[in-house]
Design an enzyme around this catalytic site. Structure first.
Site, PDB file in Angstrom:
ATOM      1  CB  CYS A  88      -0.949  -0.023   1.206  1.00  0.00           C
ATOM      2  SG  CYS A  88      -0.117   0.064   2.802  1.00  0.00           S
ATOM      3  NE  ARG A  89       0.240   7.309   2.592  1.00  0.00           N
ATOM      4  CZ  ARG A  89       1.068   7.626   3.606  1.00  0.00           C
ATOM      5  NH1 ARG A  89       2.304   7.925   3.355  1.00  0.00           N
ATOM      6  NH2 ARG A  89       0.643   7.620   4.834  1.00  0.00           N
TER       7      ARG A  89
END
Length: 140
Positions: free
Chosen positions: A102-103
């Site tokens: 993800c981030r």
């Protein structure tokens, strides 16, 4: 005096044994239960090595906007919020090796655990794209 020495030896032995039990890692736990899926946390470098050495599916669990802004080449977009009680259509093979990101790493851990609960067998979380030292591709 002999009883005190025996007590001290027993206490030391118990402390050593309990220390050994507490030192098990996630990898040890996974090996203890062969055939059972387990959560695996790996680094971006380990992920990259897996990408170049074996067949894997890289899964981006961010939003469409984040994905379009830059993602790992050939990554499949499966937003974390879309993973529920049904198998995602874009991930039809529960035996495939999935590399999740993800981030920053929070959503990837959540998504990895949800995918394991759905029956996927080989799920690796390598955290956030912010730690990805390699090239990203952008849509458009």
């Amino acid at each position: 005096m002999r009883q005190i020495l025996l007590c001290a030896a027993l206490t030391t032995s118990l402390a050593l044994l309990s220390g050994c039990t507490l030192s098990k890692t996630k990898a040890d736990t996974a090996e203890d239960a062969p055939g059972k899926a387990a959560y695996h946390k790996i680094s971006a470098e380990e992920d990259y090595e897996m990408m170049v050495s074996q067949e894997v599916v890289v899964v981006d669990v961010r939003t469409r906007e984040e994905y379009d802004g830059g993602h790992i080449e050939n990554a499949v977009l499966v937003p974390n919020e879309s993973i529920g009680s049904k198998m995602p259509e874009t991930l039809p093979d529960k035996e495939a090796t999935l590399l999740i990101y993800c981030r920053s790493g929070r959503r990837s851990k959540d998504a990895a655990q949800k995918l394991l609960a759905l029956g996927y067998q080989s799920v690796y979380d390598f955290g956030g794209v912010i730690d990805w030292p390699y090239e990203l591709v952008k849509e458009g």
